[in-house]
Design a protein around this motif. Structure first.
Motif, PDB file in Angstrom:
ATOM      1  N   LEU A  66       4.692  -7.612  -9.644  1.00 43.18           N
ATOM      2  CA  LEU A  66       3.967  -8.457 -10.275  1.00 43.18           C
ATOM      3  C   LEU A  66       3.148  -7.498 -11.175  1.00 43.18           C
ATOM      4  O   LEU A  66       2.706  -6.209 -10.670  1.00 43.18           O
ATOM      5  N   ASP A  67       2.718  -7.732 -12.376  1.00 45.29           N
ATOM      6  CA  ASP A  67       2.008  -6.921 -13.084  1.00 45.29           C
ATOM      7  C   ASP A  67       0.453  -6.623 -12.583  1.00 45.29           C
ATOM      8  O   ASP A  67       0.219  -7.767 -12.168  1.00 45.29           O
ATOM      9  N   ILE A  68       0.298  -5.377 -12.671  1.00 46.21           N
ATOM     10  CA  ILE A  68      -1.289  -5.267 -12.061  1.00 46.21           C
ATOM     11  C   ILE A  68      -2.345  -5.832 -12.847  1.00 46.21           C
ATOM     12  O   ILE A  68      -3.579  -5.989 -12.467  1.00 46.21           O
TER      13      ILE A  68
ATOM     14  N   ALA B 147      -1.696 -12.008  -4.696  1.00 48.71           N
ATOM     15  CA  ALA B 147      -0.674 -11.553  -5.184  1.00 48.71           C
ATOM     16  C   ALA B 147       0.471 -11.472  -4.126  1.00 48.71           C
ATOM     17  O   ALA B 147       1.760 -11.622  -4.136  1.00 48.71           O
ATOM     18  N   ALA B 148       0.155 -11.083  -2.706  1.00 45.43           N
ATOM     19  CA  ALA B 148       0.841 -11.093  -1.713  1.00 45.43           C
ATOM     20  C   ALA B 148       1.607 -12.095  -1.340  1.00 45.43           C
ATOM     21  O   ALA B 148       2.794 -12.410  -1.156  1.00 45.43           O
ATOM     22  N   GLY B 149       0.905 -13.119  -1.351  1.00 50.55           N
ATOM     23  CA  GLY B 149       0.999 -14.405  -1.202  1.00 50.55           C
ATOM     24  C   GLY B 149       2.217 -15.090  -2.116  1.00 50.55           C
ATOM     25  O   GLY B 149       3.552 -15.830  -1.964  1.00 50.55           O
ATOM     26  N   LEU B 150       2.028 -14.868  -3.391  1.00 50.76           N
ATOM     27  CA  LEU B 150       2.882 -15.191  -4.638  1.00 50.76           C
ATOM     28  C   LEU B 150       3.952 -14.467  -4.806  1.00 50.76           C
ATOM     29  O   LEU B 150       5.076 -14.968  -4.980  1.00 50.76           O
ATOM     30  N   ALA B 151       3.957 -13.031  -4.282  1.00 52.52           N
ATOM     31  CA  ALA B 151       5.079 -12.256  -4.439  1.00 52.52           C
ATOM     32  C   ALA B 151       6.159 -12.703  -3.448  1.00 52.52           C
ATOM     33  O   ALA B 151       7.377 -13.157  -3.523  1.00 52.52           O
ATOM     34  N   GLY B 152       5.841 -13.107  -2.175  1.00 49.54           N
ATOM     35  CA  GLY B 152       6.451 -13.760  -1.143  1.00 49.54           C
ATOM     36  C   GLY B 152       7.251 -14.957  -1.509  1.00 49.54           C
ATOM     37  O   GLY B 152       8.494 -15.440  -1.271  1.00 49.54           O
ATOM     38  N   GLU B 153       6.378 -15.884  -2.247  1.00 45.63           N
ATOM     39  CA  GLU B 153       7.029 -17.140  -2.629  1.00 45.63           C
ATOM     40  C   GLU B 153       8.063 -16.622  -3.667  1.00 45.63           C
ATOM     41  O   GLU B 153       9.053 -17.661  -3.742  1.00 45.63           O
ATOM     42  N   ILE B 154       7.944 -15.856  -4.663  1.00 41.34           N
ATOM     43  CA  ILE B 154       8.948 -15.465  -5.647  1.00 41.34           C
ATOM     44  C   ILE B 154       9.963 -14.969  -4.971  1.00 41.34           C
ATOM     45  O   ILE B 154      11.190 -15.270  -5.166  1.00 41.34           O
ATOM     46  N   ARG B 155       9.932 -14.136  -3.841  1.00 45.73           N
ATOM     47  CA  ARG B 155      11.033 -13.499  -3.263  1.00 45.73           C
ATOM     48  C   ARG B 155      11.846 -14.635  -2.727  1.00 45.73           C
ATOM     49  O   ARG B 155      13.059 -14.714  -2.575  1.00 45.73           O
ATOM     50  N   ALA B 156      11.033 -15.564  -2.171  1.00 42.67           N
ATOM     51  CA  ALA B 156      11.843 -16.706  -1.354  1.00 42.67           C
ATOM     52  C   ALA B 156      12.434 -17.520  -2.466  1.00 42.67           C
ATOM     53  O   ALA B 156      13.643 -18.198  -2.172  1.00 42.67           O
TER      54      ALA B 156
ATOM     55  N   GLY C 129       2.218  -9.033 -25.181  1.00 43.78           N
ATOM     56  CA  GLY C 129       1.776  -8.384 -24.119  1.00 43.78           C
ATOM     57  C   GLY C 129       0.731  -7.773 -24.364  1.00 43.78           C
ATOM     58  O   GLY C 129       0.024  -6.887 -23.792  1.00 43.78           O
ATOM     59  N   ARG C 130      -0.342  -8.413 -25.252  1.00 41.42           N
ATOM     60  CA  ARG C 130      -1.767  -7.833 -25.498  1.00 41.42           C
ATOM     61  C   ARG C 130      -2.424  -9.277 -25.234  1.00 41.42           C
ATOM     62  O   ARG C 130      -2.166 -10.061 -25.165  1.00 41.42           O
ATOM     63  N   GLY C 131      -3.784  -8.713 -24.967  1.00 47.08           N
ATOM     64  CA  GLY C 131      -4.770  -9.981 -24.808  1.00 47.08           C
ATOM     65  C   GLY C 131      -5.569  -9.871 -23.594  1.00 47.08           C
ATOM     66  O   GLY C 131      -5.458  -8.726 -22.992  1.00 47.08           O
ATOM     67  N   GLN C 132      -6.588 -10.737 -23.382  1.00 49.49           N
ATOM     68  CA  GLN C 132      -7.060 -10.614 -22.220  1.00 49.49           C
ATOM     69  C   GLN C 132      -6.581 -10.630 -20.911  1.00 49.49           C
ATOM     70  O   GLN C 132      -5.776 -11.604 -20.510  1.00 49.49           O
ATOM     71  N   ARG C 133      -6.806  -9.618 -20.044  1.00 52.08           N
ATOM     72  CA  ARG C 133      -6.049  -9.452 -18.795  1.00 52.08           C
ATOM     73  C   ARG C 133      -7.265  -9.264 -17.784  1.00 52.08           C
ATOM     74  O   ARG C 133      -8.104  -8.458 -18.119  1.00 52.08           O
ATOM     75  N   GLU C 134      -6.660  -9.553 -16.417  1.00 55.10           N
ATOM     76  CA  GLU C 134      -7.610  -9.255 -15.419  1.00 55.10           C
ATOM     77  C   GLU C 134      -6.908  -8.594 -14.133  1.00 55.10           C
ATOM     78  O   GLU C 134      -5.813  -8.634 -14.241  1.00 55.10           O
ATOM     79  N   ASP C 135      -7.750  -7.680 -13.367  1.00 56.08           N
ATOM     80  CA  ASP C 135      -7.129  -7.225 -12.449  1.00 56.08           C
ATOM     81  C   ASP C 135      -6.391  -8.123 -11.459  1.00 56.08           C
ATOM     82  O   ASP C 135      -6.979  -9.365 -11.232  1.00 56.08           O
ATOM     83  N   LEU C 136      -5.225  -7.660 -10.984  1.00 57.91           N
ATOM     84  CA  LEU C 136      -4.331  -8.544 -10.003  1.00 57.91           C
ATOM     85  C   LEU C 136      -5.391  -8.723  -8.540  1.00 57.91           C
ATOM     86  O   LEU C 136      -5.616  -7.871  -8.114  1.00 57.91           O
ATOM     87  N   ASP C 137      -5.339  -9.937  -8.192  1.00 62.79           N
ATOM     88  CA  ASP C 137      -5.894 -10.241  -7.093  1.00 62.79           C
ATOM     89  C   ASP C 137      -4.976  -9.736  -5.832  1.00 62.79           C
ATOM     90  O   ASP C 137      -4.111 -10.714  -5.747  1.00 62.79           O
ATOM     91  N   GLU C 138      -5.213  -9.020  -4.962  1.00 61.63           N
ATOM     92  CA  GLU C 138      -4.211  -8.453  -4.065  1.00 61.63           C
ATOM     93  C   GLU C 138      -3.867  -9.666  -2.947  1.00 61.63           C
ATOM     94  O   GLU C 138      -2.722  -9.668  -2.573  1.00 61.63           O
TER      95      GLU C 138
ATOM     96  N   ASP D 211       0.866  -1.259   0.135  1.00 58.28           N
ATOM     97  CA  ASP D 211       0.068   0.077  -0.029  1.00 58.28           C
ATOM     98  C   ASP D 211       0.926   1.029   0.195  1.00 58.28           C
ATOM     99  O   ASP D 211       0.366   2.417   0.073  1.00 58.28           O
ATOM    100  N   ALA D 212       2.151   1.009  -0.275  1.00 57.00           N
ATOM    101  CA  ALA D 212       3.217   2.212   0.069  1.00 57.00           C
ATOM    102  C   ALA D 212       2.862   3.172  -1.333  1.00 57.00           C
ATOM    103  O   ALA D 212       3.245   4.555  -0.999  1.00 57.00           O
ATOM    104  N   THR D 213       2.448   2.793  -2.087  1.00 55.41           N
ATOM    105  CA  THR D 213       2.316   3.682  -3.404  1.00 55.41           C
ATOM    106  C   THR D 213       0.854   4.199  -3.622  1.00 55.41           C
ATOM    107  O   THR D 213       0.539   4.835  -4.404  1.00 55.41           O
ATOM    108  N   SER D 214       0.157   3.800  -2.632  1.00 50.85           N
ATOM    109  CA  SER D 214      -1.204   4.564  -2.285  1.00 50.85           C
ATOM    110  C   SER D 214      -1.368   5.875  -2.604  1.00 50.85           C
ATOM    111  O   SER D 214      -0.428   6.650  -2.255  1.00 50.85           O
ATOM    112  N   PRO D 215      -2.203   6.607  -3.658  1.00 51.52           N
ATOM    113  CA  PRO D 215      -3.599   5.988  -4.062  1.00 51.52           C
ATOM    114  C   PRO D 215      -3.188   5.125  -5.491  1.00 51.52           C
ATOM    115  O   PRO D 215      -4.144   4.730  -5.799  1.00 51.52           O
ATOM    116  N   ASP D 216      -2.094   5.095  -5.742  1.00 54.21           N
ATOM    117  CA  ASP D 216      -1.828   4.207  -7.099  1.00 54.21           C
ATOM    118  C   ASP D 216      -2.084   2.741  -6.906  1.00 54.21           C
ATOM    119  O   ASP D 216      -2.559   2.313  -5.615  1.00 54.21           O
ATOM    120  N   PRO D 217      -2.181   1.822  -7.708  1.00 53.93           N
ATOM    121  CA  PRO D 217      -2.411   0.410  -7.473  1.00 53.93           C
ATOM    122  C   PRO D 217      -1.398  -0.234  -6.637  1.00 53.93           C
ATOM    123  O   PRO D 217       0.027   0.314  -6.729  1.00 53.93           O
TER     124      PRO D 217
END
Length: 200
Positions: free
Chosen positions: A71-73, A176-185, A164-173, A50-56
């Motif tokens: 992670l891509d938003i 995303a938090a869990g996945l980002a932690g797994e990638i960092r680990a 980089g084009r195609g059907q995209r959906e909003d990132l599930d936050e 949330d540090a970039t709030s109000p940005d995504p």
């Protein structure tokens, strides 16, 4: 007739947007670097999405003095990561040799980390330069896009997604938090293993 100038020519500059309006520059300025082989815990304020709030919200997976990855938003698939230089570099040819070398090193590490964290062993690395080449944010970046279930996608959708084009959906936050932690680990494990000698 002489060939068209390239950004390496001393008198030529590529188009630059104002870095203060660049979302990737804001992310780079918000999140400090850390040792990739010893990332801070997920509860650390330096990883606060949330540090970039109000940005995504931003979910950082790698942060060095020269590069930042997150992670891509609007991911094309789960685990879609962007890797870019911290400094504002509109296109690949604007990156310094040191930034390009470090990006190459970490593309390899992040690819292995994303595959490990997502369980998806196939992926694309895509890098677009300019609006005509599907670059949306004019700050040089690489897409690492896991590619599950390719056989279920039509050729047209595959080609669009690959660039980089195609059907995209909003990132599930929450996800995303869990996945980002797994990638960092996974990055940390891979870096430590590499320092000990064995290759990825």
């Amino acid at each position: 007739m002489s060939p068209p100038p390239t950004p390496f020519d001393p008198g030529v500059q590529s188009s630059h947007e104002d870095p203060s309006s660049c979302p990737f520059c804001r992310i780079a300025a918000t999140y400090p670097h850390y040792d990739p082989s010893d990332p801070p815990p997920p509860t650390s304020p330096i990883l606060d999405p949330d540090a970039t709030s109000p940005d995504p919200a931003t979910f950082v997976v790698l942060s060095t003095p020269r590069l930042i990855a997150f992670l891509d938003i609007m991911p094309l698939s789960t685990g879609h990561v962007l890797l870019c230089p911290r400094a504002h570099r509109p296109k690949l040819t604007d990156a310094t040799p040191a930034e390009a070398a470090e990006a190459g090193r970490f593309l390899r590490v992040l690819s292995a980390a994303v595959a490990r964290a997502t369980g998806v062993g196939d992926w694309n690395v895509v890098q677009n330069n300019g609006a005509a080449a599907a670059q949306v944010v004019p700050h040089m970046h690489f897409h690492l896009i896991p590619r599950p279930e390719l056989r279920d996608r039509g050729r047209e959708r595959f080609t669009a997604t690959m660039f980089g084009r195609g059907q995209r959906e909003d990132l599930d936050e929450e996800e995303a938090a869990g996945l980002a932690g797994e990638i960092r680990a996974a990055v940390a494990e891979l870096m430590l293993a590499e320092e000990g000698g064995p290759k990825l």
